[in-house]
Write a protein that holds these residues in place. Structure first.
Motif, PDB file in Angstrom:
ATOM      1  N   LEU A   1       0.889  -1.305  -0.019  1.00 41.82           N
ATOM      2  CA  LEU A   1      -0.071   0.038  -0.031  1.00 41.82           C
ATOM      3  C   LEU A   1       0.663   1.233   0.003  1.00 41.82           C
ATOM      4  CD1 LEU A   1      -2.799  -1.093   2.811  1.00 41.82           C
ATOM      5  CD2 LEU A   1      -2.963  -0.967   0.300  1.00 41.82           C
ATOM      6  N   GLY A   2       2.185   1.108   0.176  1.00 38.41           N
ATOM      7  CA  GLY A   2       3.106   2.536   0.244  1.00 38.41           C
ATOM      8  C   GLY A   2       3.250   2.920   1.560  1.00 38.41           C
ATOM      9  N   VAL A   3       2.892   2.368   2.697  1.00 36.94           N
ATOM     10  CA  VAL A   3       2.650   3.082   3.886  1.00 36.94           C
ATOM     11  C   VAL A   3       4.347   3.078   4.470  1.00 36.94           C
ATOM     12  CG1 VAL A   3       1.995   2.967   6.302  1.00 36.94           C
ATOM     13  CG2 VAL A   3       0.437   1.904   4.469  1.00 36.94           C
ATOM     14  N   PRO A   4       4.649   4.099   4.552  1.00 36.19           N
ATOM     15  CA  PRO A   4       6.059   4.328   5.148  1.00 36.19           C
ATOM     16  C   PRO A   4       6.235   3.803   6.729  1.00 36.19           C
ATOM     17  CG  PRO A   4       5.053   6.595   5.427  1.00 36.19           C
ATOM     18  CD  PRO A   4       3.981   5.408   4.805  1.00 36.19           C
ATOM     19  N   LEU A   5       6.320   2.274   6.815  1.00 28.81           N
ATOM     20  CA  LEU A   5       6.321   1.830   7.971  1.00 28.81           C
ATOM     21  C   LEU A   5       7.937   1.429   8.104  1.00 28.81           C
ATOM     22  CD1 LEU A   5       3.822   0.764   9.842  1.00 28.81           C
ATOM     23  CD2 LEU A   5       4.568  -1.480   9.169  1.00 28.81           C
ATOM     24  N   ILE A   6       8.219   1.349   9.446  1.00 28.90           N
ATOM     25  CA  ILE A   6       9.459   0.700   9.854  1.00 28.90           C
ATOM     26  C   ILE A   6       9.244  -0.267  10.906  1.00 28.90           C
ATOM     27  CG2 ILE A   6      11.626   1.122  11.005  1.00 28.90           C
ATOM     28  CD1 ILE A   6      11.578   3.997  10.114  1.00 28.90           C
ATOM     29  N   GLY A   7       9.561  -1.554  10.576  1.00 24.92           N
ATOM     30  CA  GLY A   7       9.269  -2.517  11.778  1.00 24.92           C
ATOM     31  C   GLY A   7      10.492  -2.761  12.475  1.00 24.92           C
ATOM     32  N   VAL A   8      10.043  -3.110  13.796  1.00 28.12           N
ATOM     33  CA  VAL A   8      11.224  -3.185  14.726  1.00 28.12           C
ATOM     34  C   VAL A   8      10.928  -4.190  15.475  1.00 28.12           C
ATOM     35  CG1 VAL A   8      12.476  -2.183  16.559  1.00 28.12           C
ATOM     36  CG2 VAL A   8      11.172  -0.605  15.048  1.00 28.12           C
ATOM     37  N   GLY A   9      12.146  -5.359  15.656  1.00 32.42           N
ATOM     38  CA  GLY A   9      11.907  -6.664  16.223  1.00 32.42           C
ATOM     39  C   GLY A   9      13.481  -6.940  16.940  1.00 32.42           C
ATOM     40  N   LEU A  10      13.508  -8.228  17.358  1.00 30.97           N
ATOM     41  CA  LEU A  10      14.861  -8.506  17.722  1.00 30.97           C
ATOM     42  C   LEU A  10      15.307  -9.927  16.909  1.00 30.97           C
ATOM     43  CD1 LEU A  10      14.192  -8.971  21.597  1.00 30.97           C
ATOM     44  CD2 LEU A  10      15.261  -7.283  20.299  1.00 30.97           C
ATOM     45  N   LEU A  11      16.662 -10.153  16.672  1.00 32.06           N
ATOM     46  CA  LEU A  11      16.905 -11.169  15.976  1.00 32.06           C
ATOM     47  C   LEU A  11      17.479 -12.428  16.806  1.00 32.06           C
ATOM     48  CD1 LEU A  11      17.839 -12.100  12.788  1.00 32.06           C
ATOM     49  CD2 LEU A  11      20.131 -11.306  13.803  1.00 32.06           C
ATOM     50  N   TYR A  12      16.659 -13.237  16.733  1.00 27.63           N
ATOM     51  CA  TYR A  12      17.045 -14.632  17.799  1.00 27.63           C
ATOM     52  C   TYR A  12      17.639 -15.602  17.070  1.00 27.63           C
ATOM     53  CZ  TYR A  12      12.678 -12.501  19.774  1.00 27.63           C
ATOM     54  OH  TYR A  12      11.877 -11.650  20.230  1.00 27.63           O
TER      55      TYR A  12
END
Length: 887
Positions: free
Chosen positions: A150-161
C-alpha cells in the motif's frame, strides 16, 4: 572433525548477474511468484535443497553455472524484467500516497503520518527468516507486507534471535523434541546497519551493577518496508548479555525483561539511528504490537525530557502518537514482572536515569479489583502509554474491554476506550500460485494481483463467472499436491523417529487426493483443544473409514518447550495417528512453520478450528484457507464469529454456559463436531449431481472467495489502521508541541485534584408536551426537558461535559444500547457554587426505557469519553426515578 570457527563465503556474481543480489536481499521474493521462478531456474535442484531461499541458493551455485547464466541472453532478459518490476514496486506511487492529501505548507499537512514505527517481538515474513513462533509473528509479517503493497512508510522493529523459536521433531513414542539450530545472520536475507565510516551501528542499554547491553541492528527489506532487528550477540557484551536475544520466548523472568527492554528502548534508539543514516522520515506514530514492546514509550518520554519536558507533559506527548494492539484474551497470557525486578533495571543507576522510577512503576500497576500490587503488567503499561488501543476482532475487542474495564472505573465495559481492527492475511503470501493463475485467466494478471494486495470486491466478483469444472479441478489439484507433500514430510518424520526404510512402505498409501480433507494446524496451548477430535475415538474412526464418504485429516502444531501439558496433547494425537487402522487417513506433521503452511492451507477442503470460546483473539489460519477456496468449520470465535455465514462454512455449537463443567462442555462440542462432519460436511462434498460435480460444494467455494476474500485481506486491515488509528494519532501528535503538552498535563493534574468535589446535585425532567404530567409512562416521540444541577468545585463548565445517557433497560435497570446526549450550560454558579445544565431527551424507542446523567472531563486535545477514567454519577438522592415505560 568439528570446525573451530564458522564464517560465510559469499559468491562473486558476474556483472550481468548483479541484480540477483538485490532481488535476493529484498524479501518481496517471498510473495512474488515471478522472482521465485527466476531463482528456481538458476539451479532447480539447489532451489529445492535450499528450501526456496535465494540467499542460500546464491551461496551454493557453482562459478561455472554463474558464468553460464551471465551469457544466457534469455535468462538476462528475464532478470532485467524482474529487476525492473521490483524497482517500479519500490518507487511507484501507491494507495498511501494517493490518499494522504496535504500540500506544501505546514498548515496543509498530509492527514497520514510521515512514517510509522511498528514494534513486535516476532515477525513471520518467510521461512528463510525464522523469527516467529505463531499467529502473532505471522500477523506482524503480513502487516509489514501489506504496508509495503500500500506504500505505507512503515519501519518494523524486532529482535534477531540466533536460535529462532525451535525446530520440532518426534521421539519414537510421539513425544515432542526441540532443536535449536544456530542462525548465522550472514546466511540470512539481512544486512548490518552501518555508520558512515563503515562500523556497525549500535544501540546500548545500561544495566544494574554498571553493566551494559549492546546490540547491532540488522535490516531486512520487506518490499518497501525496512525491518530492524536487534542482535545482542556482539563481542562487547558479557556472556549473559550476549544471550539476551538467543531464542524467542525463552529464559526466565529477568531474561524476558531484558529482551523487552531491548525491543522497546533499544528499538526506539535503532529507529533513530536508521533514520539518521538513511534519511528515512522520523515516525510520527509508534504502534506497539502486544505489550512486549511497551517500554518504547518510556524511551520516548526520556527523549522529550532531554528537551525540557517534565514526565507528565512528555507522557501526554507520547500517548498522543501511540497505538497499542492487544492480542491476548486472558490475563494469564500477559507478561507480568515482579515490581522490584523492574525497579532495579530503571533509575539513576541503570536505564532511563532521567525518568522517575516511581512513575515507571505506576504505569504498570494493576489498579483494579483483583489486581496484584507487586506485579508490573506490560499490557496495562501499554494501555496507559497509548491514546488509542484495539483488539484484533470485534469479539476480541469486547473481551478486551471487559478484561481491562477495571482501569476505567465508573464506566460500562462497552465504553472502555479499546476499539477493534479485525486481522487480515497477506494474500500474495498465502494464496497458491494455481489460485492466482485461475484468477489471472479470468480478469488479467495485474487485476488479480491488485485484488489480492489492495482488495476491491468488483475484482473478486469475477469468480462467479469461473466454470464449476475449473474450480473443482483446481481444488483436486491442490489436494493432490498436499498428498505428495504430506507423504514426503511423513517419511522424513518417521526416519527421524528411527524407522527403517523397510517399515515405511505404508506411507505411499497415506491420504487420497479424492477424499474430503480437513486441516488443523496451530500452536498447542490447551484452549485451542488439539485433541477435541479424539473425544470419541470410535466415532472419529467411523468418519475416517466411512465406506462411501470417508474423511482424512492433516494435523500440525507445536507446544511451547516448557509446556508439558501441551506436549502430552501432541503425543496423544500422534499415537492415535500411528494406529495402523487409521494412519492412512490421519497424520500429524511435526515442525509446523510457514513453509509447511503454504502447502497445507491450499490443499485442505475444510479448515477446522475448535478453541474455547472466546479465547481465540482472531485466529487467522482459517482466513488463509478461505483465500484458497477452503471452507471453514469453526467455533464462533475470533473472526469467524464476526463473518460466519452458512454460505461458506459451518459453525460448531458451543456449550459455554457457566453451569457447564469443562468435561461436559468438551463432550457436547465434540459430539456437535462429529455430527456436522457426518451429516452436513461430508454429504455435501460427495453429493455429485448429474454433471458428476458437487455443485452445492462448489457454490460454497465460490461464495467463500467472493464474500470472504475482500474481507480477510491484510490490505483491508492496514487501511483500517491507517485511517482509523494512525491518521488520528498523527494529528494528535502534531497538536502537542512542548508548550501544549505542558498545558494539557497541567490541566489533567488540576482536573484530577478537583474531581472529588465534582458531583451531580439534582436531576429533574419534564415532558415538554405536558409538563405537569410526567409519570412512569410516556408517549413515543415525546421529548423530555432535562435540567441538571452540578457541583464543579474549582472547575469551570468548559472543563467538563454533562451528558444524558439513555436507552433500553433490563430487569436490573441497566441501560443497554445506550446513547449519549450532551447538555448545555444554562446558568450559574448560584450562591452554593452550583451550575445548571439542560437539554432535550427525545424518546425514540418503545418498551422499558431509562436514562441517567453523568459528568466527564472535557478538553479539545483528548478523545471524548473515558480517556481520563474519571466520571461523576448521580447519587440515589440526586433526582427522580429515571425509569420510564414507553408505549
Amino acid at each position: 572433525m568439528k570446525a573451530i570457527r564458522r564464517f560465510t563465503v559469499r559468491p562473486v556474481l558476474p556483472e550481468p548477474l548483479r541484480p540477483l543480489s538485490d532481488l535476493a536481499r529484498n524479501l518481496r521474493w517471498s510473495w512474488h511468484t515471478e522472482t521465485r521462478e527466476l531463482f528456481q531456474t538458476v539451479d532447480p535442484e539447489g532451489w529445492q535443497s535450499c528450501g526456496g531461499d535465494p540467499v542460500r541458493l546464491l551461496g551454493t551455485v557453482s562459478a561455472a553455472r554463474l558464468t553460464e547464466l551471465a551469457a544466457d541472453r534469455r535468462f538476462l532478459r528475464r532478470l532485467a524484467t524482474v529487476a525492473d518490476d521490483l524497482d517500479d514496486y519500490l518507487h511507484g506511487r501507491r494507495w498511501y500516497q494517493a490518499n494522504s492529501g496535504g500540500g506544501r505548507t505546514a498548515a496543509d499537512a498530509p492527514r497520514f503520518p510521515a512514517a510509522v514505527a511498528y514494534f513486535s517481538p516476532e515477525f513471520g515474513v518467510t521461512a528463510a527468516l525464522p523469527q516467529y513462533s505463531g499467529g502473532l509473528g505471522i500477523l506482524a509479517g503480513d502487516h509489514l507486507k501489506a504496508a509495503s503493497d500500500l506504500g505505507v512508510p512503515l519501519i518494523g522493529v524486532g529482535l534477531l534471535y540466533r536460535h529462532g523459536y525451535f525446530r520440532q521433531s518426534l521421539s519414537r513414542d510421539g513425544w515432542q523434541q526441540e532443536h535449536y539450530p544456530v542462525l548465522d545472520p550472514n546466511e540470512l536475507p539481512v544486512s548490518l546497519l552501518r555508520e558512515d565510516d563503515g562500523t556497525p551501528a549500535r544501540v546500548s542499554l545500561a544495566l544494574p551493577g554498571g553493566r551494559s547491553l549492546h546490540a547491532h541492528i540488522w535490516v531486512a527489506r520487506v518490499g518497501r518496508v525496512p525491518l530492524l532487528m536487534l542482535d545482542s550477540d556482539v563481542e562487547e557484551n558479557g556472556p549473559g548479555e550476549r544471550d539476551v536475544t538467543d531464542r524467542l520466548y525463552g529464559g526466565g523472568s529477568e531474561h524476558r525483561l531484558l529482551q523487552e527492554m531491548l525491543l522497546g528502548i533499544g528499538g526506539v534508539r535503532a529507529v533513530r539511528a536508521y533514520c539518521r543514516l538513511t534519511d528515512h522520515p522520523e515516525p510520527e506514530v509508534f504502534h506497539t504490537n502486544e505489550g512486549h514492546a511497551g517500554f518504547l514509550g518510556l524511551e520516548r518520554i526520556r527523549e522529550l525530557g532531554a528537551y525540557g519536558l517534565d514526565f507528565d507533559a512528555a507522557l501526554e506527548a507520547v500517548r498522543a502518537g501511540t497505538v497499542f494492539t492487544t492480542h491476548t484474551p486472558v490475563p494469564a497470557g500477559i507478561d507480568r514482572f515482579d515490581r522490584e525486578l523492574v525497579a532495579r533495571h530503571f533509575g539513576e543507576r541503570a536505564e532511563l536515569p532521567g525518568v522517575p522510577v516511581e512513575k515507571v512503576l505506576q504505569l504498570g500497576m494493576e489498579t483494579y479489583p483483583g489486581g496484584e500490587p507487586n506485579l508490573f503488567n506490560m499490557a496495562v503499561m501499554g494501555l496507559r502509554l497509548a491514546q488509542r488501543a484495539n483488539g484484533v476482532s470485534k469479539l476480541h475487542g469486547a473481551v478486551s474491554r471487559s478484561m481491562f474495564a477495571g482501569l476505567w472505573p465508573g464506566f460500562d465495559s462497552a465504553e472502555v476506550p479499546i476499539t477493534s481492527v479485525t486481522n487480515g492475511v497477506h494474500a500474495p503470501t498465502w494464496v497458491a500460485p494455481e489460485v492466482l493463475g485461475l484468477g489471472a485467466r479470468q480478469i488479467g494478471t495485474s487485476r488479480a494481483e491488485d485484488a489480492l494486495s489492495v482488495g476491491g470486491s468488483d475484482r473478486w466478483d469475477a469468480v462467479a463467472d469461473i466454470p464449476d469444472s475449473e474450480i473443482w479441478e483446481l481444488r483436486r489439484s491442490l489436494r493432490e499436491q498436499l498428498v505428495t507433500e504430506v507423504r514426503a514430510r511423513l517419511r522424513a518424520s518417521w526416519r527421524q523417529r528411527g524407522a527403517g526404510t523397510a517399515e515405511l512402505g505404508w506411507i505411499d498409501g497415506v491420504l487420497d487426493p479424492d477424499v474430503l480433507t480437513i486441516g488443523f494446524a496451530r500452536r498447542v496451548p490447551s484452549y485451542k483443544r488439539l485433541t477435541l477430535m479424539l473425544r470419541d475415538r470410535d466415532r472419529l474412526m467411523e468418519l475416517l473409514l466411512h465406506p462411501t464418504r470417508p474423511v482424512q485429516i492433516v494435523v500440525a502444531g507445536k507446544a511451547h518447550p516448557a509446556d508439558d501439558s501441551g506436549k502430552k496433547l501432541v503425543r496423544e494425537l500422534v499415537r492415535f495417528a500411528d494406529d495402523p487402522r487409521v494412519r492412512h487417513r490421519i497424520v500429524f506433521l511435526p515442525d509446523y512453520g510457514m513453509g509447511m503452511a503454504q502447502k497445507l492451507y491450499p490443499g485442505c477442503d475444510v479448515w477446522l478450528n475448535n478453541p474455547l470460546r472466546p479465547l481465540e483473539a482472531c485466529g487467522t489460519s482459517g482466513m488463509k484457507a478461505a483465500l484458497n477456496g477452503g471452507l471453514n468449520l469453526s467455533v464462533l470465535d475470533g473472526w469467524w464469529d464476526e463473518w460466519f455465514e452458512p454460505d461458506f462454512g459451518w459453525a460448531i455449537p458451543t456449550a459455554d454456559g457457566s453451569a457447564t463443567d469443562e468435561d461436559r462442555r468438551d463432550e457436547l462440542e465434540a459430539a456437535a463436531l462429529y455430527s456436522l462432519i457426518e451429516n452436513q460436511v461430508a454429504p455435501r462434498f460427495y453429493d455429485s449431481g448429474s454433471s458428476g460435480l458437487p455443485g452445492r460444494w462448489i457454490e460454497m467455494v465460490r461464495r467463500t472467495l467472493t464474500s470472504l476474500g475482500p474481507k480477510v485481506l491484510a490490505g483491508r486491515m492496514v487501511r483500517e489502521y491507517v485511517e482509523r488509528l494512525y491518521a488520528p494519532a498523527a494529528q494528535a501528535h502534531r497538536a502537542l508541541d512542548a508548550a501544549t503538552a505542558q498545558e494539557l498535563a497541567a490541566w489533567k493534574a488540576r482536573v484530577r485534584d478537583c474531581w472529588p468535589q465534582v458531583a451531580v446535585d439534582h436531576v429533574e425532567a419534564l415532558d415538554q408536551a405536558a409538563p405537569a404530567a410526567l409519570a412512569a409512562t410516556a408517549e413515543l416521540g415525546s421529548t423530555l426537558a432535562l435540567r441538571v444541577r452540578v457541583a464543579l468545585g474549582a472547575l469551570q463548565p468548559e472543563d467538563v461535559e454533562v451528558q444524558a445517557v439513555a436507552g433500553r433497560v433490563d430487569s436490573d435497570d441497566a441501560i443497554r444500547d445506550a446513547r449519549t446526549f450532551p447538555l448545555k450550560p444554562a446558568g450559574g454558579p448560584d450562591l452554593e457554587g452550583r451550575w445548571m445544565f439542560e437539554g432535550p431527551l427525545e424518546l425514540e424507542r418503545t418498551g422499558p426505557f431509562g436514562y441517567t446523567v453523568r459528568i466527564l472531563p472535557s478538553h479539545r486535545l483528548i478523545p471524548a469519553g473515558a480517556d481520563l477514567g474519571l466520571v461523576a454519577l448521580p447519587t440515589e438522592t440526586a433526582g427522580e426515578d429515571a425509569g420510564l415505560l414507553m408505549r
